[in-house]
Design a protein around this motif. Structure first.
Motif, PDB file in Angstrom:
ATOM      1  N   TYR A  33       2.608 -28.068 -37.572  1.00  9.44           N
ATOM      2  CA  TYR A  33       2.175 -28.803 -36.388  1.00  9.44           C
ATOM      3  C   TYR A  33       1.762 -30.238 -36.683  1.00  9.44           C
ATOM      4  N   ALA A  34       1.633 -30.613 -37.946  1.00  8.64           N
ATOM      5  CA  ALA A  34       1.195 -31.972 -38.272  1.00  8.64           C
ATOM      6  C   ALA A  34       2.203 -32.980 -37.711  1.00  8.64           C
ATOM      7  N   HIS A  35       1.695 -33.983 -37.025  1.00  8.23           N
ATOM      8  CA  HIS A  35       2.576 -34.937 -36.349  1.00  8.23           C
ATOM      9  C   HIS A  35       1.865 -36.279 -36.230  1.00  8.23           C
ATOM     10  N   GLU A  36       2.507 -37.299 -36.734  1.00  7.73           N
ATOM     11  CA  GLU A  36       1.897 -38.622 -36.727  1.00  7.73           C
ATOM     12  C   GLU A  36       1.800 -39.213 -35.321  1.00  7.73           C
ATOM     13  N   GLY A  37       2.522 -38.662 -34.342  1.00 10.51           N
ATOM     14  CA  GLY A  37       2.469 -39.169 -32.979  1.00 10.51           C
ATOM     15  C   GLY A  37       1.325 -38.621 -32.151  1.00 10.51           C
ATOM     16  N   HIS A  38       0.556 -37.715 -32.713  1.00  5.53           N
ATOM     17  CA  HIS A  38      -0.614 -37.120 -32.059  1.00  5.53           C
ATOM     18  C   HIS A  38      -1.860 -37.757 -32.660  1.00  5.53           C
ATOM     19  N   THR A  91       4.510 -30.418 -41.485  1.00  6.80           N
ATOM     20  CA  THR A  91       5.199 -30.859 -40.285  1.00  6.80           C
ATOM     21  C   THR A  91       6.170 -29.775 -39.843  1.00  6.80           C
ATOM     22  N   SER A  92       6.795 -29.970 -38.692  1.00 12.37           N
ATOM     23  CA  SER A  92       7.696 -28.935 -38.178  1.00 12.37           C
ATOM     24  C   SER A  92       8.998 -28.875 -38.948  1.00 12.37           C
ATOM     25  N   CYS A  93       9.355 -29.957 -39.608  1.00 15.47           N
ATOM     26  CA  CYS A  93      10.575 -29.996 -40.424  1.00 15.47           C
ATOM     27  C   CYS A  93      10.363 -31.057 -41.495  1.00 15.47           C
ATOM     28  N   GLY A  94      11.399 -31.324 -42.287  1.00 13.32           N
ATOM     29  CA  GLY A  94      11.290 -32.354 -43.303  1.00 13.32           C
ATOM     30  C   GLY A  94      11.110 -33.732 -42.681  1.00 13.32           C
ATOM     31  N   LEU A  95      10.814 -34.713 -43.521  1.00 14.75           N
ATOM     32  CA  LEU A  95      10.500 -36.059 -43.043  1.00 14.75           C
ATOM     33  C   LEU A  95      11.679 -37.013 -43.129  1.00 14.75           C
ATOM     34  N   ALA A 126       8.574 -29.887 -32.325  1.00 18.13           N
ATOM     35  CA  ALA A 126      10.038 -29.872 -32.213  1.00 18.13           C
ATOM     36  C   ALA A 126      10.579 -31.288 -32.337  1.00 18.13           C
ATOM     37  N   GLY A 127      11.072 -31.634 -33.539  1.00 19.17           N
ATOM     38  CA  GLY A 127      11.619 -32.961 -33.750  1.00 19.17           C
ATOM     39  C   GLY A 127      10.569 -34.024 -33.492  1.00 19.17           C
ATOM     40  N   ALA A 128      10.938 -35.014 -32.676  1.00 23.28           N
ATOM     41  CA  ALA A 128      10.012 -36.098 -32.375  1.00 23.28           C
ATOM     42  C   ALA A 128       8.906 -35.676 -31.418  1.00 23.28           C
ATOM     43  N   GLU A 129       9.047 -34.507 -30.792  1.00 27.51           N
ATOM     44  CA  GLU A 129       8.041 -34.037 -29.839  1.00 27.51           C
ATOM     45  C   GLU A 129       6.840 -33.441 -30.576  1.00 27.51           C
ATOM     46  N   PRO A 130       5.643 -33.861 -30.243  1.00 26.67           N
ATOM     47  CA  PRO A 130       4.449 -33.307 -30.909  1.00 26.67           C
ATOM     48  C   PRO A 130       4.191 -31.878 -30.448  1.00 26.67           C
ATOM     49  N   PRO A 131       3.269 -31.181 -31.085  1.00 27.47           N
ATOM     50  CA  PRO A 131       2.998 -29.784 -30.721  1.00 27.47           C
ATOM     51  C   PRO A 131       2.335 -29.667 -29.357  1.00 27.47           C
ATOM     52  N   ALA A 132       2.443 -28.475 -28.775  1.00 27.17           N
ATOM     53  CA  ALA A 132       1.832 -28.205 -27.475  1.00 27.17           C
ATOM     54  C   ALA A 132       0.314 -28.301 -27.573  1.00 27.17           C
ATOM     55  N   THR A 133      -0.292 -28.724 -26.485  1.00 25.77           N
ATOM     56  CA  THR A 133      -1.750 -28.799 -26.453  1.00 25.77           C
ATOM     57  C   THR A 133      -2.369 -27.671 -25.634  1.00 25.77           C
ATOM     58  N   HIS A 142      16.349 -36.531 -35.864  1.00 24.74           N
ATOM     59  CA  HIS A 142      14.958 -36.306 -35.444  1.00 24.74           C
ATOM     60  C   HIS A 142      14.879 -35.763 -34.017  1.00 24.74           C
ATOM     61  N   ARG A 143      15.875 -34.960 -33.639  1.00 19.49           N
ATOM     62  CA  ARG A 143      15.855 -34.257 -32.358  1.00 19.49           C
ATOM     63  C   ARG A 143      16.029 -32.763 -32.618  1.00 19.49           C
ATOM     64  N   ALA A 144      15.229 -31.966 -31.964  1.00 19.59           N
ATOM     65  CA  ALA A 144      15.295 -30.525 -32.153  1.00 19.59           C
ATOM     66  C   ALA A 144      16.487 -29.948 -31.400  1.00 19.59           C
ATOM     67  N   LEU A 145      17.002 -28.838 -31.914  1.00 19.19           N
ATOM     68  CA  LEU A 145      18.090 -28.119 -31.265  1.00 19.19           C
ATOM     69  C   LEU A 145      17.572 -27.203 -30.171  1.00 19.19           C
TER      70      LEU A 145
END
Length: 328
Positions: A274-279, A303-307, A245-252, A207-210
């Motif tokens: 961009y869907a992200h449960e942390g936002h 979401t940005s990638c799979g779950l 990007a991974g655990a990071e939510p989308p830019a605002t 769950h970390r982006a490259l």
């Protein structure tokens, strides 16, 4: 999305259908178990390939600790000897998918890694040009075996997306054209008429982006190059853009999304990741407005990638967030 944290394909499919009923154009098998970390199980199995030996040990705890291989002296690598597990997983899950057709589900999504991605993660940067071909051959075999009238192949391309985000701006257009040409050639290995979606990705190992772009411009350049070069005989249904990007939510910042004005999708659907449960939902709605204002139309949401790298509670929250954004 492809992966869902669940015990097996039946549970993964049920979770997706229960939380997004009537809004799933394609249903994957959830890529559960050893497949939850994308292709890492395939790389691990290469320890037993007779033509390969480890050149750099690794434990998959991060991108720098993925093991690397080399071809043994006196050996050659052939596509027919590369077991990727795609056909077996698709055949096992297909009967479960058929049970959900009455739930308003569309096609059966089969995840397919890119040949460049497989070569890069197996051999490192120096191995990409040398070993892309056997991986492309192995993928062609798998796609021909897994093909069906209701199958959609999702090409998953983190290496291409990250390479473009890291490239100097003046080099991006040429690099996008080169990468898109290789992906289009890979698609031609599937049977004529096979349907595709392209999942651009920024990586999600543990769950970390490259990598992550400063704005959406490199993703737009790559998406446009793919659409322009895509073979008409293998219909392209959608292009997914990773906007988190991974655990990071989308830019605002709305400036991040302005390059989306340059998208030329023609008849290809855009899936905004961009869907992200942390936002919180209000912030997510603002991001949706930035995306749709730039594109000039409603777009699909994911979401940005799979779950698969989330725990199940977070994955369910992400599924519900997709549903809320679609239903507004």
């Amino acid at each position: 999305m492809g992966s869902i944290p669940a015990a097996d394909a039946a549970e993964a499919m049920r979770l997706a259908v229960d939380h997004l009923r009537g809004r799933l154009d394609y249903l994957s098998d959830g890529e559960t178990g050893e497949r939850s970390q994308w292709i890492m199980n395939v790389l691990d199995d290469f320890r037993h390939h007779p033509a390969l030996e480890i050149s750099r040990p690794g434990d998959f705890s991060g991108y720098d600790t993925v093991p690397r291989y080399r071809v043994r002296p006196g050996e050659r690598l052939y596509g027919a000897t590369l077991e990727l597990g795609i056909t077996e997983a698709a055949r096992a899950a297909y009967p479960i998918y058929r049970e959900h057709r009455a739930d308003g589900v569309g096609g059966f999504q089969v995840g397919v890694p890119g040949a460049i991605d497989l070569a890069l993660f197996t051999f490192g940067p120096r191995g990409v040009l040398r070993y892309e071909r056997p991986f492309a051959e192995a993928l062609a075999i798998a796609m021909n075996e897994a093909h069906g009238d209701d199958v959609l192949f999702q090409l998953e391309l983190p290496a291409e997306a990250v390479l473009l985000t890291r490239a100097p701006r003046p080099a991006r257009r040429a690099l996008a054209a080169l990468l898109a040409g290789r992906v289009a050639a890979l698609a031609l290995g599937a049977p004529r008429g096979a349907r595709f979606g392209v999942h651009l990705c920024l990586g999600d190992l543990n769950h970390r982006a490259l990598g992550a772009p400063n704005d959406a411009e490199p993703l737009v350049q790559l998406a446009n190059a793919l659409v322009e070069r895509w073979p008409a005989t293998r219909p392209l249904q959608f292009v997914h853009l990773p906007l988190a990007a991974g655990a990071e939510p989308p830019a605002t910042d709305p400036a991040f999304y302005r390059p989306l004005r340059g998208l030329r999708p023609r008849d290809v659907r855009v899936v905004a990741g961009y869907a992200h449960e942390g936002h919180d939902l209000a912030a997510q709605r603002r991001v949706r407005d930035y995306v749709e204002d730039a594109i000039g139309d409603r777009v699909d949401v994911s979401t940005s990638c799979g779950l698969g790298r989330r725990d199940q509670a977070d994955a369910v929250a992400a599924l519900d967030r997709i549903g809320a954004l679609l239903d507004d």
